[in-house]
Design a protein around this motif. Sequence first.
Motif, PDB file in Angstrom:
ATOM      1  N   ARG A   1      90.183  44.450  35.714  1.00 51.83           N
ATOM      2  CA  ARG A   1      89.593  45.273  34.653  1.00 51.83           C
ATOM      3  C   ARG A   1      88.221  44.730  34.251  1.00 51.83           C
ATOM      4  N   ASP A   2      88.124  43.422  34.050  1.00 45.56           N
ATOM      5  CA  ASP A   2      86.866  42.788  33.639  1.00 45.56           C
ATOM      6  C   ASP A   2      86.128  42.254  34.867  1.00 45.56           C
ATOM      7  N   TRP A   3      85.952  43.123  35.839  1.00 50.24           N
ATOM      8  CA  TRP A   3      85.422  42.687  37.129  1.00 50.24           C
ATOM      9  C   TRP A   3      83.989  42.162  37.051  1.00 50.24           C
ATOM     10  N   ARG A   4      83.216  42.625  36.082  1.00 55.76           N
ATOM     11  CA  ARG A   4      81.842  42.127  35.965  1.00 55.76           C
ATOM     12  C   ARG A   4      81.791  40.663  35.528  1.00 55.76           C
ATOM     13  N   GLU A   5      82.886  40.162  34.970  1.00 50.50           N
ATOM     14  CA  GLU A   5      82.922  38.781  34.509  1.00 50.50           C
ATOM     15  C   GLU A   5      83.289  37.800  35.630  1.00 50.50           C
ATOM     16  N   ILE A   6      83.665  38.323  36.779  1.00 44.86           N
ATOM     17  CA  ILE A   6      84.104  37.460  37.872  1.00 44.86           C
ATOM     18  C   ILE A   6      82.895  36.806  38.536  1.00 44.86           C
ATOM     19  N   ASP A   7      82.959  35.502  38.698  1.00 42.15           N
ATOM     20  CA  ASP A   7      81.932  34.751  39.418  1.00 42.15           C
ATOM     21  C   ASP A   7      82.237  34.875  40.905  1.00 42.15           C
ATOM     22  N   THR A   8      81.533  35.747  41.599  1.00 41.41           N
ATOM     23  CA  THR A   8      81.841  36.006  43.006  1.00 41.41           C
ATOM     24  C   THR A   8      81.372  34.888  43.929  1.00 41.41           C
ATOM     25  N   TYR A   9      80.634  33.914  43.391  1.00 46.14           N
ATOM     26  CA  TYR A   9      80.313  32.729  44.180  1.00 46.14           C
ATOM     27  C   TYR A   9      81.487  31.761  44.188  1.00 46.14           C
ATOM     28  N   ASN A  10      82.266  31.759  43.105  1.00 44.18           N
ATOM     29  CA  ASN A  10      83.445  30.894  43.007  1.00 44.18           C
ATOM     30  C   ASN A  10      84.608  31.690  42.409  1.00 44.18           C
ATOM     31  N   PRO A  11      85.056  32.749  43.093  1.00 48.19           N
ATOM     32  CA  PRO A  11      86.060  33.647  42.502  1.00 48.19           C
ATOM     33  C   PRO A  11      87.396  32.996  42.218  1.00 48.19           C
ATOM     34  N   ALA A  12      87.783  32.027  43.029  1.00 53.80           N
ATOM     35  CA  ALA A  12      89.101  31.408  42.842  1.00 53.80           C
ATOM     36  C   ALA A  12      89.116  30.424  41.690  1.00 53.80           C
ATOM     37  N   MET A  13      87.926  30.156  41.118  1.00 56.06           N
ATOM     38  CA  MET A  13      87.837  29.180  40.029  1.00 56.06           C
ATOM     39  C   MET A  13      87.972  29.818  38.658  1.00 56.06           C
ATOM     40  N   MET A  14      88.050  31.139  38.589  1.00 57.40           N
ATOM     41  CA  MET A  14      88.150  31.808  37.291  1.00 57.40           C
ATOM     42  C   MET A  14      89.523  31.575  36.663  1.00 57.40           C
ATOM     43  N   ASP A  15      89.528  31.608  35.353  1.00 53.78           N
ATOM     44  CA  ASP A  15      90.778  31.457  34.599  1.00 53.78           C
ATOM     45  C   ASP A  15      91.502  32.795  34.592  1.00 53.78           C
ATOM     46  N   GLU A  16      92.664  32.858  35.239  1.00 50.51           N
ATOM     47  CA  GLU A  16      93.369  34.119  35.373  1.00 50.51           C
ATOM     48  C   GLU A  16      93.851  34.669  34.034  1.00 50.51           C
ATOM     49  N   ASP A  17      93.972  33.809  33.025  1.00 47.80           N
ATOM     50  CA  ASP A  17      94.372  34.295  31.697  1.00 47.80           C
ATOM     51  C   ASP A  17      93.284  35.155  31.063  1.00 47.80           C
ATOM     52  N   ASP A  18      92.034  34.997  31.558  1.00 42.95           N
ATOM     53  CA  ASP A  18      90.917  35.724  30.973  1.00 42.95           C
ATOM     54  C   ASP A  18      90.689  37.067  31.641  1.00 42.95           C
ATOM     55  N   LEU A  19      91.447  37.335  32.695  1.00 36.16           N
ATOM     56  CA  LEU A  19      91.229  38.567  33.453  1.00 36.16           C
ATOM     57  C   LEU A  19      92.536  39.318  33.615  1.00 36.16           C
ATOM     58  N   MET A  20      92.440  40.658  33.574  1.00 35.98           N
ATOM     59  CA  MET A  20      93.633  41.486  33.759  1.00 35.98           C
ATOM     60  C   MET A  20      93.356  42.497  34.835  1.00 35.98           C
ATOM     61  N   THR A  21      94.339  42.728  35.677  1.00 38.46           N
ATOM     62  CA  THR A  21      94.204  43.773  36.682  1.00 38.46           C
ATOM     63  C   THR A  21      94.437  45.121  36.054  1.00 38.46           C
ATOM     64  N   GLU A  22      93.941  46.159  36.753  1.00 37.49           N
ATOM     65  CA  GLU A  22      94.143  47.509  36.237  1.00 37.49           C
ATOM     66  C   GLU A  22      95.624  47.828  36.113  1.00 37.49           C
TER      67      GLU A  22
END
Length: 339
Positions: free
Chosen positions: A315-336
Amino acid sequence: MSGTLAKFQAALGDKAIEVDNRLKQARQRFVETANYDSIVAGIDEIISVLIRSGLTRSPGKRAQEGKALAVVGESGSGKTTLVRRALETHPAFEGFGTKAGCPHLVSISVRAPATLGGLGKTLLSALGYHSGASKRDAFEVWEQVRHQIKMQDVRMIHIDEMHGLTQVVNSLEAQKISETFRSLLNSPDHPIGLIFAGTQDMLPALFDARGQLARRTRVVQVMPLQERLDGDLVKATIKVLTDDTNISMDKSLSHITARLMHASRYQIGLVIEAVLGALEIAIRNDEDVLCKHHFVEFYGAQSGSSDANNPFVARDWREIDTYNPAMMDEDDLMTEAGQ
């Protein structure tokens, strides 16, 4: 094809061959961007200057110096493809990109980590000169480079991945690099043209403080894509690549362009790579419609990230760091699907 590669192909079986055949035309497709004309213009300018250098000059008049072109862009921006396409299709460089080659154009790629002397040896090898090169110091190597260039009437040198040489050098080494290339441009009896391609890291070393190489160089910046300006280009790219593979597009893909650009770091080369990757998944699964889930699968496999960090479903795809995608905090992002 070598015996080893033929064995590899046989091991993969008929399905892999079918996938490769379906994708062959799409993989060879060239997507022209706004920077292409600027690159061609830069090459034409180099050629014009070289022509003037060969004309008889008036007594006391300074010899015409060569020019350089620096094509700069992020990894995945397509700069290598743009330059090679411009050279392959230019009438002055007939044979470039083929087995026969073009005798007056030498093209090499820097293999990092590299040194100035090592680059000179790579050039000598490309020029077909090998005798004793490994035993020479950098000065001797470049003296031989200049000699071979003149003897073989080489008039253009193309160096790809130039940042592999320049990104870790100190100020003294950077000055040597700049002066070495400047000496090729201002040779009084055999000036040449230079084409550099690489990331922004290459410019400080090429352009010394005195600016003597900078004033002889045209810089073309391969800019990142912009959602507002380049959406139609991305849509057209998806369409032409699916047409090349005889696969239709699912209606949902009409809304995927912004997510695709973000997932590809706004670089056209990575956009093409993602579309080809999604198409390969579809063909491998015997599906004749390209859908969003193919992009989801490609990105997940490529980045090692979960759906929560996948721009094609988050849902918050613009917040994803696509240089280091696996490093994002999954609690901060929700899938559709989990909204």
